[in-house]
Design a protein around this motif. Structure first.
Motif, short mmCIF file in Angstrom:
data_model
loop_
_atom_site.label_atom_id
_atom_site.label_comp_id
_atom_site.label_asym_id
_atom_site.label_seq_id
_atom_site.Cartn_x
_atom_site.Cartn_y
_atom_site.Cartn_z
N GLY A 1 -8.47 -9.90 -4.91
CA GLY A 1 -8.43 -8.51 -4.46
C GLY A 1 -8.31 -7.56 -5.63
O GLY A 1 -7.72 -7.89 -6.66
N ASN B 1 -13.36 -6.89 -2.37
CA ASN B 1 -12.42 -7.37 -1.36
C ASN B 1 -13.11 -7.83 -0.07
O ASN B 1 -12.66 -8.79 0.57
CB ASN B 1 -11.40 -6.28 -1.01
CG ASN B 1 -10.59 -5.85 -2.22
OD1 ASN B 1 -10.69 -6.43 -3.30
ND2 ASN B 1 -9.78 -4.81 -2.06
N LYS C 1 -9.21 -3.73 3.50
CA LYS C 1 -8.30 -4.67 4.15
C LYS C 1 -8.56 -4.72 5.66
O LYS C 1 -8.40 -5.78 6.28
CB LYS C 1 -6.86 -4.30 3.85
CG LYS C 1 -6.49 -4.43 2.37
CD LYS C 1 -6.47 -5.88 1.91
CE LYS C 1 -7.65 -6.34 1.14
NZ LYS C 1 -7.56 -7.75 0.71
N ASN D 1 -11.49 -6.96 6.07
CA ASN D 1 -11.12 -8.37 6.02
C ASN D 1 -10.81 -8.92 7.40
O ASN D 1 -11.21 -10.03 7.76
CB ASN D 1 -9.90 -8.59 5.13
CG ASN D 1 -10.17 -8.40 3.65
OD1 ASN D 1 -9.26 -8.07 2.89
ND2 ASN D 1 -11.40 -8.61 3.21
N ARG E 1 -0.93 -4.84 -4.72
CA ARG E 1 -2.11 -4.99 -3.88
C ARG E 1 -1.84 -4.69 -2.42
O ARG E 1 -2.76 -4.48 -1.65
CB ARG E 1 -2.70 -6.40 -4.02
CG ARG E 1 -1.86 -7.50 -3.48
CD ARG E 1 -2.51 -8.85 -3.75
NE ARG E 1 -3.70 -9.02 -2.96
CZ ARG E 1 -4.58 -10.01 -3.15
NH1 ARG E 1 -4.38 -10.88 -4.12
NH2 ARG E 1 -5.63 -10.14 -2.38
#
Length: 281
Positions: free
Chosen positions: A92, A112, A169, A172, A206
């Protein structure tokens, strides 16, 4: 090595990726450490071997900010290995200023999400060749403030650190959820996780996105990379996880996500866009 389980971990040269490599070596996996830099990768491999007492580890060079590099690395893996039991999408980046990858992607969504999106898709055949393949993607609680910023996901206008990181994120989790649906009738599972606030070498945390100054002040409150990697190792190795797919975990437990993370239409749109961006058929 035919019967030995194989794991591939991205971002394995430091932090949680290195910690996960050590843990899986101890669990007698053959570990492929995906690293961007050869010298740092080899140093990490030697450290992993020393700390685990196991020698079955290799470095596979890959820059997740380059689609060509990802394709080359995936091809090399497929040439060398018959199957893949565990893929941990851990790498990341956090950017305080807008940077782009060699392919023109905003760096956080590019590395990412899109980098892992392409890598995972290229390795699906090897995951399906395993007795039971597992895809584990490291997300973050930051996804809860994120959105996919169509029609400007590369944030060419109004870039912001939190905006970009939270978007990646959230991506993800949406990616993981779609994978779980597409792989429902196969032997491969896909889950995501929040590692907690982990002290890393990224220069900023992160999970929170804090900059260097604040990161230094809060460092005593962050958990170690080994503790941050614990849930990923649990998902990779626990026998009870073989039947669970499409879930988001925190501290080894299924956790709640934002409403956007549960939005199937948003997930479908992201999947279609991601395929177009990375050039998948």
């Amino acid at each position: 090595m035919v019967d030995r389980k194989i794991a591939l971990i991205t971002g394995a040269s430091s932090g949680m990726g290195l910690a996960a490599s050590i843990a899986l070596l101890r669990a007698k996996y053959y570990v492929v450490m995906l690293c961007r830099d050869s010298s740092r990768g080899e140093a990490a491999r030697q450290q992993a071997i020393k700390e685990s007492g196991q020698s079955q580890a290799e470095v596979l060079l890959c820059d997740l900010a380059s689609l060509d590099s990802i394709r080359n690395s995936a091809s090399l893996f497929k040439e060398r290995h018959t199957h893949l039991d565990v893929l941990i999408n851990n790498a990341g980046v956090v950017s305080t200023k807008r940077h782009t990858t060699v392919d023109g992607f905003e760096r956080m969504i590019g590395v990412n999400h899109l980098g892992h999106f392409l890598l995972t898709n290229l390795l699906l055949e090897k995951l399906q060749a395993a007795k039971q393949g597992r895809i584990i993607t490291v997300s973050s609680g930051a996804h809860k403030v994120g959105d996919i910023h169509f029609p400007d996901p590369h944030l060419t206008n109004h870039f912001g650190l939190i905006k970009g990181y939270a978007q990646s994120k959230l991506a993800n989790i949406l990616f993981t959820n779609t994978l779980a649906v597409l792989l429902a009738d196969t032997n491969v599972t896909a889950n995501s996780l929040h590692p907690g606030a982990v002290s890393t070498s990224l220069g900023v945390n992160r999970t929170t996105g804090f900059g260097k100054g604040i990161h230094s002040l809060l460092r005593p409150f962050f958990q170690s990379p080994a503790k941050g990697a614990d849930t990923a190792i649990y998902l990779a190795t626990d026998p009870h996880m073989s039947a669970i797919s499409g879930a988001y975990f925190y501290k080894r437990q299924i956790a709640s996500t934002s409403k956007r993370a549960q939005d199937r239409n948003l997930a479908d749109s992201l999947w279609k866009w991601s395929k177009e961006e990375v050039g998948l058929e």
